[in-house]
Design a protein around this motif. Structure first.
Motif, PDB file in Angstrom:
ATOM      1  N   UNK A 344       0.355  -0.811  -0.353  1.00 38.49           N
ATOM      2  CA  UNK A 344      -0.220   0.013   0.372  1.00 38.49           C
ATOM      3  C   UNK A 344       0.886   1.228  -0.526  1.00 38.49           C
ATOM      4  N   UNK A 345       2.315   0.871   0.590  1.00 38.63           N
ATOM      5  CA  UNK A 345       2.926   2.314   0.525  1.00 38.63           C
ATOM      6  C   UNK A 345       3.528   2.540  -1.067  1.00 38.63           C
ATOM      7  N   UNK A 346       3.468   2.007  -1.714  1.00 38.11           N
ATOM      8  CA  UNK A 346       4.161   1.525  -3.295  1.00 38.11           C
ATOM      9  C   UNK A 346       2.732   2.078  -4.205  1.00 38.11           C
ATOM     10  N   UNK A 350       3.486  -3.451 -10.249  1.00 41.65           N
ATOM     11  CA  UNK A 350       2.960  -4.206 -10.695  1.00 41.65           C
ATOM     12  C   UNK A 350       2.342  -5.100  -9.537  1.00 41.65           C
ATOM     13  N   UNK A 351       1.472  -5.922  -9.960  1.00 40.66           N
ATOM     14  CA  UNK A 351      -0.398  -6.309  -9.248  1.00 40.66           C
ATOM     15  C   UNK A 351       0.445  -7.836  -8.920  1.00 40.66           C
ATOM     16  N   UNK A 352       1.441  -8.325 -10.118  1.00 40.32           N
ATOM     17  CA  UNK A 352       0.949 -10.070 -10.179  1.00 40.32           C
ATOM     18  C   UNK A 352       1.986 -10.144  -9.233  1.00 40.32           C
ATOM     19  N   UNK A 353       2.948  -9.340  -8.734  1.00 40.24           N
ATOM     20  CA  UNK A 353       4.169  -8.976  -7.718  1.00 40.24           C
ATOM     21  C   UNK A 353       4.552  -9.473  -6.396  1.00 40.24           C
ATOM     22  N   UNK A 354       4.862 -10.246  -5.676  1.00 34.73           N
ATOM     23  CA  UNK A 354       5.001  -9.924  -3.890  1.00 34.73           C
ATOM     24  C   UNK A 354       6.253  -9.946  -3.149  1.00 34.73           C
ATOM     25  N   UNK A 369      10.942  -7.802  -5.012  1.00 36.81           N
ATOM     26  CA  UNK A 369       9.707  -8.334  -5.660  1.00 36.81           C
ATOM     27  C   UNK A 369      10.251 -10.089  -5.612  1.00 36.81           C
ATOM     28  N   UNK A 370       9.416 -10.890  -5.922  1.00 34.56           N
ATOM     29  CA  UNK A 370       8.450 -12.314  -6.672  1.00 34.56           C
ATOM     30  C   UNK A 370       8.046 -12.346  -7.506  1.00 34.56           C
ATOM     31  N   UNK A 371       8.479 -12.421  -8.802  1.00 36.10           N
ATOM     32  CA  UNK A 371       7.062 -12.376  -9.744  1.00 36.10           C
ATOM     33  C   UNK A 371       7.302 -14.693 -10.044  1.00 36.10           C
ATOM     34  N   UNK A 372       6.236 -15.008  -9.659  1.00 31.85           N
ATOM     35  CA  UNK A 372       6.023 -16.611 -10.076  1.00 31.85           C
ATOM     36  C   UNK A 372       6.283 -16.331 -11.281  1.00 31.85           C
ATOM     37  N   UNK A 373       6.999 -18.052 -11.942  1.00 28.98           N
ATOM     38  CA  UNK A 373       6.561 -17.952 -13.618  1.00 28.98           C
ATOM     39  C   UNK A 373       5.374 -18.422 -14.109  1.00 28.98           C
ATOM     40  N   UNK A 374       5.070 -18.365 -15.285  1.00 33.12           N
ATOM     41  CA  UNK A 374       3.889 -18.888 -15.811  1.00 33.12           C
ATOM     42  C   UNK A 374       3.894 -18.685 -17.446  1.00 33.12           C
TER      43      UNK A 374
END
Length: 388
Positions: A344-346, A350-354, A369-374
């Motif tokens: 919420x501070x940023x 991107x929406x799909x990042x954790x 950030x971590x992005x899962x593979x797809x």
């Protein structure tokens, strides 16, 4: 009958000789093996009075190394100070040693496969100090110069920052530059290398080499580098001959950090279309190479993205861990301690990042950030940085 008698004596002679030879081989084998399966040999070794600094496996901290040459070697090798049991190296002294080199049958995973123990100091010579500019011939002298600064954000500034590109050249004593071919001064040296005390690696501008095809030489008159530092650097070109520094040229390179690395959120340029990704490397610190994307804008807020470049000969799992290690090292070095920011501070995530971790300073917040593979991409980690 005489022939048979002679052949019988000859057979007895060869049987006795072979027994002596085999016995000798067995004795040598016993002398060079122990119960652990380790093997050893007593060798002579040259130790240069020159030392270099570089990091060892598993550590980011530079360690002082001796330059050594075993009796059968043609080139100097690096060996950490203290690696020869019973030997105390005094910098400025050149040695010839007799050492016992033991090849370990089961070396540790994080160490070398051999050890050394001093048997005898054959010679200990304190060579002359490196030549000064007054002592060395004019035609052997060279100069290091930083000739161009390319700021990351197209800023009009004379001061370099981390992730700005610097271009260097080597000149002769007349301030003349040789873009093609070999200038006269290189023939006075075996190698010319670039170093700085704050970084672990060296960069060869000139080097004589030998391989299976014969002897040859390599020379680079102009080269570029980024620097992952925010403090001023002393950069030195050292000319070596027979392991001795014969001449050197130094420059003081000012370094300043902006809001974050080379980013100035207020004055820097923003790419509105077709952002480019640039490889950011340091020739004196080759642990990581980063991929830096031009500063863009999302939700009316500028941001930049940083990744770790792929490395050859590592697995996907090793590459993922390398990404985490490199990005955390960069964030810790330039933004300090972790923070408790949340998504919420940023404004630019991107929406799909954790979020894995967050960092910040007075002007900048950043998230690992971590992005899962797809189906469209591989799993990866990156940094997103934006102004506060």
């Amino acid at each position: 009958m005489r022939t048979k008698h002679y052949l019988g004596k000859l057979s007895t002679f060869f049987s006795t000789s072979m027994l002596i030879i085999l016995t000798g081989i067995l004795c040598v084998s016993c002398d060079n093996d122990d119960a652990s399966g380790d093997t050893y040999a007593d060798i002579t070794m040259q130790v240069s009075e020159t030392t270099v600094w570089e990091s060892i496996w598993g550590s980011d901290t530079p360690t002082e190394h001796m330059l050594v040459k075993e009796q059968s070697a043609t080139e100097w090798q690096r060996l950490p100070i203290g690696s020869i049991e019973g030997f105390e190296n005094v910098q400025g002294h050149a040695y010839e040693l007799k050492v016992r080199k033991t090849i370990l049958a089961n070396p540790p995973q994080d160490g070398t496969n051999c050890t050394y123990r001093l048997l005898e100091i054959i010679s200990d010579t304190q060579r002359e100090t490196p030549d000064t500019p007054e002592d060395w011939p004019e035609e052997a002298r060279f100069k290091l110069k930083m000739v161009q600064l390319k700021p990351f954000m197209d800023l009009d500034t004379p001061l370099a920052a981390p992730f700005d590109m610097l271009i260097f050249r080597i000149f002769d004593y007349k301030d003349e530059y040789t873009p093609v071919g070999y200038p006269e001064f290189v023939h006075y040296y075996d190698s010319i290398m670039m170093t700085t005390p704050t970084m672990p690696d060296t960069y060869y501008v000139y080097q004589k080499k030998t391989d299976e095809s014969g002897a040859y030489e390599e020379f680079t008159s102009q080269w570029s580098s980024y620097f992952f530092e925010k403090n001023d650097l002393t950069i030195t070109l050292k000319g070596y001959k027979d392991g001795v520094v014969k001449y050197e040229s130094k420059i003081e390179q000012p370094m300043r950090e902006r809001d974050f690395l080379g980013i100035d959120w207020e004055n820097g340029s923003i790419t509105l279309a077709n952002p480019q990704t640039n490889a950011v490397y340091c020739v004196l610190d080759t642990r990581y190479e980063f991929l830096l994307t031009d500063t863009q804008q999302r939700n009316n807020t500028p941001f930049t993205e940083i990744k770790v470049a792929a490395s050859p000969d590592i697995t996907d799992a090793e590459y993922l861990q390398r990404q985490v290690d490199g990005l955390c090292w960069l964030l810790t070095k330039h933004l300090g301690n972790k923070t408790a920011y949340t998504a919420a501070d940023f404004k630019t995530l991107p929406e799909d990042a954790s979020i894995v971790e967050t960092y910040g300073n007075g002007t900048t917040r950043a998230a690992l950030l971590h992005f899962k593979g797809n189906d469209l991409r591989e799993e990866y980690y990156c940094i997103i940085a934006e102004p506060k």
